[in-house]
Write a protein that holds these residues in place. Structure first.
Motif, PDB file in Angstrom:
ATOM      1  N   ASP A  72      46.327  40.810  33.276  1.00  0.00           N
ATOM      2  CA  ASP A  72      47.170  41.732  32.518  1.00  0.00           C
ATOM      3  C   ASP A  72      48.590  40.772  32.013  1.00  0.00           C
ATOM      4  O   ASP A  72      48.655  40.000  32.599  1.00  0.00           O
ATOM      5  CB  ASP A  72      47.672  43.053  33.334  1.00  0.00           C
ATOM      6  N   LYS A  74      52.359  41.552  31.590  1.00  0.00           N
ATOM      7  CA  LYS A  74      53.078  42.872  31.844  1.00  0.00           C
ATOM      8  C   LYS A  74      54.352  42.728  31.025  1.00  0.00           C
ATOM      9  O   LYS A  74      55.255  43.833  31.188  1.00  0.00           O
ATOM     10  CB  LYS A  74      53.445  42.927  33.489  1.00  0.00           C
ATOM     11  N   GLY A  86      54.323  48.596  31.440  1.00  0.00           N
ATOM     12  CA  GLY A  86      52.853  49.009  32.131  1.00  0.00           C
ATOM     13  C   GLY A  86      51.904  47.940  31.923  1.00  0.00           C
ATOM     14  O   GLY A  86      50.898  48.001  32.405  1.00  0.00           O
ATOM     15  N   TYR A 129      42.025  49.618  42.326  1.00  0.00           N
ATOM     16  CA  TYR A 129      42.352  48.567  41.490  1.00  0.00           C
ATOM     17  C   TYR A 129      43.570  47.810  42.215  1.00  0.00           C
ATOM     18  O   TYR A 129      44.625  48.535  42.551  1.00  0.00           O
ATOM     19  CB  TYR A 129      42.973  49.097  40.168  1.00  0.00           C
ATOM     20  N   GLU A 143      49.895  45.679  44.791  1.00  0.00           N
ATOM     21  CA  GLU A 143      49.836  47.123  44.770  1.00  0.00           C
ATOM     22  C   GLU A 143      48.324  47.421  44.876  1.00  0.00           C
ATOM     23  O   GLU A 143      47.444  46.651  44.313  1.00  0.00           O
ATOM     24  CB  GLU A 143      50.315  47.460  43.415  1.00  0.00           C
ATOM     25  N   ARG A 147      42.676  53.952  40.278  1.00  0.00           N
ATOM     26  CA  ARG A 147      42.469  54.275  39.103  1.00  0.00           C
ATOM     27  C   ARG A 147      42.412  52.721  38.462  1.00  0.00           C
ATOM     28  O   ARG A 147      42.280  51.812  39.001  1.00  0.00           O
ATOM     29  CB  ARG A 147      43.974  54.798  38.347  1.00  0.00           C
ATOM     30  N   GLY A 149      43.140  49.896  35.717  1.00  0.00           N
ATOM     31  CA  GLY A 149      44.581  49.524  35.108  1.00  0.00           C
ATOM     32  C   GLY A 149      44.598  49.794  33.768  1.00  0.00           C
ATOM     33  O   GLY A 149      43.369  49.913  33.076  1.00  0.00           O
ATOM     34  N   ASP A 150      45.618  49.933  33.182  1.00  0.00           N
ATOM     35  CA  ASP A 150      46.038  50.225  31.677  1.00  0.00           C
ATOM     36  C   ASP A 150      46.690  48.923  31.366  1.00  0.00           C
ATOM     37  O   ASP A 150      47.888  49.014  31.737  1.00  0.00           O
ATOM     38  CB  ASP A 150      46.660  51.520  31.695  1.00  0.00           C
ATOM     39  N   PRO A 151      46.483  47.848  30.700  1.00  0.00           N
ATOM     40  CA  PRO A 151      45.220  47.956  29.655  1.00  0.00           C
ATOM     41  C   PRO A 151      44.027  47.201  30.201  1.00  0.00           C
ATOM     42  O   PRO A 151      43.215  46.948  29.477  1.00  0.00           O
ATOM     43  CB  PRO A 151      45.751  47.058  28.477  1.00  0.00           C
ATOM     44  N   GLU A 152      43.932  47.047  31.612  1.00  0.00           N
ATOM     45  CA  GLU A 152      42.598  46.325  32.039  1.00  0.00           C
ATOM     46  C   GLU A 152      41.538  47.019  31.755  1.00  0.00           C
ATOM     47  O   GLU A 152      40.546  46.331  31.510  1.00  0.00           O
ATOM     48  CB  GLU A 152      42.786  45.912  33.437  1.00  0.00           C
TER      49      GLU A 152
HETATM   50  N1  GLY Z   1      48.284  47.266  34.049  1.00  0.00           N
HETATM   51  C1  GLY Z   1      49.205  47.635  35.000  1.00  0.00           C
HETATM   52  C2  GLY Z   1      48.849  49.014  35.367  1.00  0.00           C
HETATM   53  O1  GLY Z   1      47.633  49.718  35.170  1.00  0.00           O
HETATM   54  O2  GLY Z   1      49.242  49.383  36.623  1.00  0.00           O
END
Ligand code: GLY
Length: 280
Positions: A72, A74, A86, A129, A143, A147, A149-152
């Motif tokens: 990602d 960030k 995010g 994740y 962390e 769920r 990851g967004d945008p993973e």
């Molecule tokens: N790309 C970081 C997240 O989804 O937390």
């Protein structure tokens, strides 16, 4: 590292470069509540220099599989500058994720965590994740999320050869051990088109245009859009994620930027260097 302890959509982190910046950050988070109630409590952590990576584990509580390792980006601005967001773009599989590195992550993190869930009688089925930094001392966990990851996720889905629904069904029915999940031997790159003012105060309600123009082997995921009549309007900070896939990472990166350049949203912003650091 100063982190709002509550949920802040991945944005509640400030990296202070000195004591003054740390004090300012504490005031912003706890007094001014720039991240809302998430800033009622604060987590202070050591800054870990290293390479960030996103590990997605899919488990049915008995077996697990790793999805390709994604990276990602960030920070808001090119060259990893500006505030944390995010996520402004991602690519997978990360070429630096060697089999040895993956084996170490599985041995030191994935298997112990899943064993511990089991020991605590938590029947967790789904996606775990893990955000981690590969520091000098090895993998350090930032962390855990239950769920994708967004945008993973936008770069993991195009790499699946086995249909997602088959995988999810096997997860719910505890049959993952018997399922051979296959991946395409491709790379995927995604770029986030962010609204003006993101991440602090994204402007919404602007028309998003150019989405329908075709570039081969690309797809645009909608993150913050809403349909009003027959118009697509922005409705959030990270508006759309054009995504491309292909055999060669540099060529795939070129195509995702071709697609991104066609999307028009007044005042929008996207990073120009997603996947540039692949060989570092
Ligand atoms: N790309 C970081 C997240 O989804 O937390």
């Amino acid at each position: 590292m100063l982190k709002a302890d509550g949920l802040a959509a991945g944005k509640g982190v400030i990296i202070a470069q000195n004591a003054q910046e740390a004090e300012d950050a504490i005031r912003q988070i706890m007094d001014e509540r720039v991240f809302g109630d998430a800033g009622r409590e604060l987590v202070i952590e050591e800054f870990l220099p290293g390479r960030e990576m996103s590990i997605h584990v899919i488990t049915d509580g008995e077996s697990y599989r790793l999805l390709p390792i994604a990276q990602d980006h960030k920070k808001l601005l090119d060259g990893d500058k500006g505030p944390n967001t995010g996520g402004m773009g991602a690519y997978a599989p990360a070429p630096f994720a060697t089999p040895e590195l993956i084996e170490r992550v599985e041995r030191e993190i994935v298997r112990p965590v899943l064993a511990s869930l089991k020991k605590d009688a938590i029947d967790f089925r789904g996606i775990l994740y893990i955000g981690l930094i590969w520091a000098e001392s090895g993998p350090q966990i930032l962390e855990f999320n239950v769920r994708g990851g967004d945008p993973e996720t936008q770069v993991l889905l195009p790499l699946l050869k086995t249909p997602l629904v088959e995988i999810l069904r096997a997860v719910t029915e505890k049959r993952l051990g018997a399922l051979n999940i296959e991946f395409l031997d491709l790379y995927a790159v995604t770029v986030v088109v962010a609204a003006k003012g993101y991440p602090e105060s994204p402007r919404i309600g602007d028309p998003v245009e150019g989405l329908e123009q075709e570039v081969s082997r690309t797809f645009t995921f909608h993150g913050g859009t809403a349909l009003k009549g027959n118009k697509c309007l922005s409705s959030g900070g990270r508006v759309a994620s054009p995504t491309a896939w292909g055999e060669d990472l540099a060529e795939t990166q070129g195509r995702v930027y071709e697609k991104t350049a066609q999307i028009f949203l007044a005042g929008s912003y996207y990073r120009r260097d997603i996947a540039d650091n692949r060989n570092l």
